[in-house]
Design a protein around this motif. Sequence first.
Motif: not given
Length: 299
Positions: A21-49
């Motif tokens: 999936i193409p992402l900005t390089k600066i996001i790719c560089d931080k991917w491990d941290k993003i993937w490890a993000f800790q969501a909480k049960p009361d988080d609401l996620l808004i997702s879109t293309y």
Amino acid sequence: MNETKVDWEVRRYEVGEVEGIPLTKIICDKWDKIWAFQAKPDDLLISTYAKAGTTWIQEIVDMIQHDGDLEKCKRASTYERHPFIEWVFHENSPTGLDLAEAMPSPRTLKTHLPVQLVPPSFWEQNCKIIYVARNAKDNVVSYYHFHRMNQIMPEPGTWEEFFEKYVTGKVLWGSWYDHVKGWWDAKDNHRILYLFFEDIKENPRREIQKVLQFLGKHLEKEVLDKIIHHTQFEVMRRNPMANYTFLPPEILDHSISPFMRKGTVGDWKNYFTVAQNERFDEEYKQKMAGTSLTFRMEL
Ligand code: PPS
């Protein structure tokens, strides 16, 4: 917003890839941290293309969460109210993760990630997710103009060139087809409210009521009327906390094309040539074969 005062480094992002999936390089560089993000049960996620009506649903949700209190919704910019979890402006500004981690619960977060790249903690915590999809033809037109006005997005090239990149999925966050289909399938197994830009445009009251029900909220008719008014295009376009004029003009140049551009359904007809439309329809048929997901390209 503090980080807007830093010395912005305005140059177009290089593009990398995470699992194809193409992402900005600066996001790719931080991917491990993003993937490890800790969501909480009361988080609401808004997702879109990207360009599917993210900012619109963010404002609707914020108004609902604050019982229609306009002043509270103007407390900060869209970007600060709802951290964009995978976003990294540049090395010296807080990332979306930083903003999310600093935010007290309950948090409302934003992402454009395709479903397979959503940090697994969102599924583990069974978070509620609102997904908004927009028909591909209007989506590509909006995305094209956004690349023109956003001075840090990759160079869009001509409309014809951008169109080719889009239909082949070679744009940031990847293929529109895979995104909308992936999330459509996921809704059967997770707490996902799947909405359409076209439906909100056609009947905001009906669609906002779906959001209310999903969030387990009840609001009086006057409050709902207020939310409908405040979140209509013409009103949001003039709201400095929602129209993205809060970012520096070196980054978003609204004189090239405003972030709140037209907000309509069917604008693609002003851009697609007959040949492009035929090519698009042919490809669309193939790529959307076998899914129950359908879109309206006009109202
Ligand atoms: S982003 O950058 O991905 O967060 O952009 P996103 O907010 O998803 O999409 C921007 C498009 O949504 C339109 N928009 C609206 N349309 C109708 N009503 C309201 N209230 C509204 N708010 C935002 C915005 O104008 C962009 O679409 P286009 O077609 O370019 O006008």
